[in-house]
Design a protein around this motif. Structure first.
Motif, PDB file in Angstrom:
ATOM      1  N   UNK A 195      12.792  -5.863  -2.856  1.00 37.46           N
ATOM      2  CA  UNK A 195      11.363  -5.763  -3.576  1.00 37.46           C
ATOM      3  C   UNK A 195      10.860  -6.939  -2.994  1.00 37.46           C
ATOM      4  N   UNK A 196      11.397  -8.296  -3.046  1.00 38.58           N
ATOM      5  CA  UNK A 196      10.584  -9.459  -2.438  1.00 38.58           C
ATOM      6  C   UNK A 196      10.422  -9.163  -1.085  1.00 38.58           C
ATOM      7  N   UNK A 197      11.235  -8.660  -0.454  1.00 43.95           N
ATOM      8  CA  UNK A 197      10.832  -8.316   1.119  1.00 43.95           C
ATOM      9  C   UNK A 197       9.546  -7.586   1.476  1.00 43.95           C
ATOM     10  N   UNK A 198       9.693  -6.733   0.478  1.00 44.12           N
ATOM     11  CA  UNK A 198       8.374  -5.641   0.592  1.00 44.12           C
ATOM     12  C   UNK A 198       7.387  -6.064   0.413  1.00 44.12           C
ATOM     13  N   UNK A 199       7.131  -7.327  -0.749  1.00 44.11           N
ATOM     14  CA  UNK A 199       6.057  -8.086  -1.031  1.00 44.11           C
ATOM     15  C   UNK A 199       5.771  -8.810   0.266  1.00 44.11           C
ATOM     16  N   UNK A 200       6.143  -9.529   1.136  1.00 42.67           N
ATOM     17  CA  UNK A 200       5.748 -10.122   2.170  1.00 42.67           C
ATOM     18  C   UNK A 200       5.446  -9.075   3.342  1.00 42.67           C
ATOM     19  N   UNK A 201       6.150  -7.811   3.490  1.00 38.52           N
ATOM     20  CA  UNK A 201       5.537  -7.003   4.461  1.00 38.52           C
ATOM     21  C   UNK A 201       4.162  -6.511   4.152  1.00 38.52           C
ATOM     22  N   UNK A 202       3.910  -6.153   2.791  1.00 33.95           N
ATOM     23  CA  UNK A 202       2.571  -5.850   2.232  1.00 33.95           C
ATOM     24  C   UNK A 202       1.535  -7.128   2.708  1.00 33.95           C
ATOM     25  N   UNK A 203       2.130  -8.345   2.552  1.00 34.47           N
ATOM     26  CA  UNK A 203       1.146  -9.498   2.709  1.00 34.47           C
ATOM     27  C   UNK A 203       0.946  -9.805   4.242  1.00 34.47           C
ATOM     28  N   UNK A 204       1.733  -9.323   5.048  1.00 32.41           N
ATOM     29  CA  UNK A 204       1.746  -9.251   6.704  1.00 32.41           C
ATOM     30  C   UNK A 204       2.685 -10.541   6.917  1.00 32.41           C
ATOM     31  N   UNK A 205       3.495 -10.936   5.970  1.00 29.90           N
ATOM     32  CA  UNK A 205       4.369 -12.317   6.450  1.00 29.90           C
ATOM     33  C   UNK A 205       5.253 -11.845   7.243  1.00 29.90           C
ATOM     34  N   UNK A 206       5.831 -10.733   7.249  1.00 30.12           N
ATOM     35  CA  UNK A 206       6.805 -10.333   8.229  1.00 30.12           C
ATOM     36  C   UNK A 206       6.185  -8.888   8.807  1.00 30.12           C
ATOM     37  N   UNK A 207       7.028  -8.659   9.963  1.00 29.87           N
ATOM     38  CA  UNK A 207       6.390  -7.435  10.578  1.00 29.87           C
ATOM     39  C   UNK A 207       7.114  -6.064  10.421  1.00 29.87           C
ATOM     40  N   UNK A 208       8.166  -5.835  10.048  1.00 34.16           N
ATOM     41  CA  UNK A 208       8.891  -4.420  10.212  1.00 34.16           C
ATOM     42  C   UNK A 208      10.093  -4.738   9.052  1.00 34.16           C
ATOM     43  N   UNK A 209      10.424  -3.449   8.679  1.00 37.44           N
ATOM     44  CA  UNK A 209      11.595  -3.356   7.651  1.00 37.44           C
ATOM     45  C   UNK A 209      12.298  -2.045   7.908  1.00 37.44           C
ATOM     46  N   UNK A 210      13.605  -1.774   7.885  1.00 38.32           N
ATOM     47  CA  UNK A 210      14.449  -0.739   7.964  1.00 38.32           C
ATOM     48  C   UNK A 210      14.668  -0.533   6.330  1.00 38.32           C
ATOM     49  N   UNK A 211      13.964   0.249   5.588  1.00 32.06           N
ATOM     50  CA  UNK A 211      13.926  -0.014   4.019  1.00 32.06           C
ATOM     51  C   UNK A 211      14.361   1.151   3.394  1.00 32.06           C
ATOM     52  N   UNK A 212      14.913   1.489   2.383  1.00 35.08           N
ATOM     53  CA  UNK A 212      15.093   2.584   1.614  1.00 35.08           C
ATOM     54  C   UNK A 212      13.645   3.336   1.330  1.00 35.08           C
ATOM     55  N   UNK A 213      13.847   4.544   1.152  1.00 32.42           N
ATOM     56  CA  UNK A 213      12.611   5.350   1.068  1.00 32.42           C
ATOM     57  C   UNK A 213      11.974   5.145  -0.279  1.00 32.42           C
ATOM     58  N   UNK A 214      12.976   4.767  -1.299  1.00 27.98           N
ATOM     59  CA  UNK A 214      12.461   4.736  -2.684  1.00 27.98           C
ATOM     60  C   UNK A 214      11.490   3.535  -2.730  1.00 27.98           C
ATOM     61  N   UNK A 215      11.788   2.407  -1.880  1.00 29.23           N
ATOM     62  CA  UNK A 215      11.123   1.216  -2.058  1.00 29.23           C
ATOM     63  C   UNK A 215       9.886   1.320  -1.201  1.00 29.23           C
ATOM     64  N   UNK A 216       9.890   1.760  -0.126  1.00 29.17           N
ATOM     65  CA  UNK A 216       8.501   1.815   0.787  1.00 29.17           C
ATOM     66  C   UNK A 216       7.711   2.824   0.616  1.00 29.17           C
ATOM     67  N   UNK A 217       8.128   4.241   0.101  1.00 31.47           N
ATOM     68  CA  UNK A 217       6.994   5.203  -0.033  1.00 31.47           C
ATOM     69  C   UNK A 217       6.021   4.849  -1.020  1.00 31.47           C
ATOM     70  N   UNK A 218       6.107   4.193  -2.106  1.00 34.12           N
ATOM     71  CA  UNK A 218       4.770   3.658  -2.931  1.00 34.12           C
ATOM     72  C   UNK A 218       3.713   2.944  -1.897  1.00 34.12           C
ATOM     73  N   UNK A 219       4.190   1.985  -1.078  1.00 34.40           N
ATOM     74  CA  UNK A 219       3.526   1.276  -0.502  1.00 34.40           C
ATOM     75  C   UNK A 219       2.801   2.067   0.500  1.00 34.40           C
ATOM     76  N   UNK A 220       3.763   2.889   1.265  1.00 33.68           N
ATOM     77  CA  UNK A 220       3.094   3.591   2.195  1.00 33.68           C
ATOM     78  C   UNK A 220       2.087   4.662   1.881  1.00 33.68           C
ATOM     79  N   UNK A 221       2.120   5.268   0.772  1.00 33.40           N
ATOM     80  CA  UNK A 221       1.200   6.174   0.072  1.00 33.40           C
ATOM     81  C   UNK A 221      -0.103   5.364  -0.366  1.00 33.40           C
TER      82      UNK A 221
END
Length: 333
Positions: A195-221
């Motif tokens: 969850x915290x990692x995704x916050x930084x990905x959305x903010x552009x603080x990190x570049x990539x993630x190998x993430x569970x679909x359940x965590x990434x799909x809402x942000x992707x959509x």
């Protein structure tokens, strides 16, 4: 004779009253505590992450099935092993259970020196979900597909950053395999959860993630991140536009991010059976199925939801992944 009968009857009444008074104390302590005390569902990661999301979807419905309260407790740190130790030491009375997955109940045993055994110190309760990972990136990344991502990483060796839920977690292991398979190099940035990692990905603080679909799909959509591939041989029904790793040019990078529920070792069989029955009933709820599907999670068939099925599957995953992890010399950072 009449006086003797009256005396005997009085003794019978007194004995009956004593038996009734003692009956609650004579009942098994585990049965009492399970029926009268709240259940704590320990989540090994921070609130807001994919495992936490699944736990919160299930908790209220399990509480309704068992006519008690289910409290979700987030015990983050050390890739889920702090929570593992907490549950392994808990009283085996059904009042403390944990949700876990491929990382916490398979990979951790191969990577960390743990104060518990990921298999021997837990009672399997139920398999609850079969998920997959997505290879995702920040929205501003100069790559629109997996081949372009790999090319960009090769052009910038050691400079890109990949968020993980900690050293040795599924995201970390997947990233290591990705590096080896593609010949790329990047830095891992550990967080207390996805969850915290995704916050930084959305903010552009990190570049990539190998993430569970359940965590990434809402942000992707929502258009907040890019998705390059699904680590599965088939596309997700909830996101059919995301190609598989095979289609995207990296065949065979399959990772199943399954989830289960466990209790401490030596939890009585009748309690495990009761917990399992409640969870199976919840998983059959159409609204739960729909919510899981939206998160890229597939509920396993009924025959795979039993404690025995989870035990077999966990052991099979251990036999499959431990040699791979050790051969790759993956160690805590």
């Amino acid at each position: 004779m009449r006086g003797l009968w009256a005396g005997l009857r009085g003794q019978v009444i007194v004995c009956a009253l004593i038996v009734c008074a003692l009956a609650p104390w004579a009942a098994p302590a585990s049965a009492q505590s399970f029926s009268s005390r709240p259940i704590t569902l320990v989540v090994p990661f921070a609130a807001g992450g994919p495992t936490d999301t699944l736990a919160r979807i299930l908790s209220e419905r399990i509480a309704a099935e068992l006519h008690t309260t289910v409290v979700v407790e987030n015990v983050a740190g050390a890739s889920g092993s702090i929570a593992g130790a907490r549950v392994a030491r808990a009283s085996p009375d059904g009042t403390t259970i944990t949700i876990g997955h491929w990382g916490t109940h398979v990979l951790n045993g191969a990577i960390f020196k743990l104060p518990y055994d990921v298999i021997a110190d837990f009672e399997p309760v139920a398999m609850i979900a079969m998920g997959t990972q997505l290879i995702v990136g920040r929205k501003t990344l100069k790559a629109d597909n997996l081949k372009e991502l790999i090319a960009w990483l090769k052009e910038n060796p050691g400079k890109a950053t990949a968020g993980t839920a900690g050293a040795g977690t599924g995201a970390h292991v997947a990233g290591v395999f990705f590096k080896e398979k593609t010949g790329t190099d990047f830095q891992f940035v550990p967080y207390r959860g996805a969850g915290p990692a995704m916050i930084d990905l959305v903010a552009g603080q990190i570049d990539i993630m190998f993430d569970q679909a359940s965590n990434s799909l809402p942000q992707y959509k929502n258009g907040a991140i890019k998705a390059f591939a699904v680590t599965s041989p088939t596309r997700l029904a909830s996101a059919p536009d995301i190609p598989t790793v095979d289609e995207a040019g990296l065949p065979g990078l399959y990772i199943s991010y399954w989830h289960g529920i466990w209790a401490p070792k030596n939890t009585p069989k009748e309690i495990v059976t009761k917990l399992n029955a409640a969870i199976v009933a919840v998983l059959a709820d159409p609204s739960v199925k729909q919510r899981f599907a939206e998160l890229g999670q597939e509920i396993p068939p009924l025959e795979q939801q039993s404690p025995a099925a989870l035990e077999r599957f966990q052991k099979a995953e251990t036999e499959k992944w431990w040699p791979v992890v050790k051969a790759a010399d993956i160690k805590p950072e």
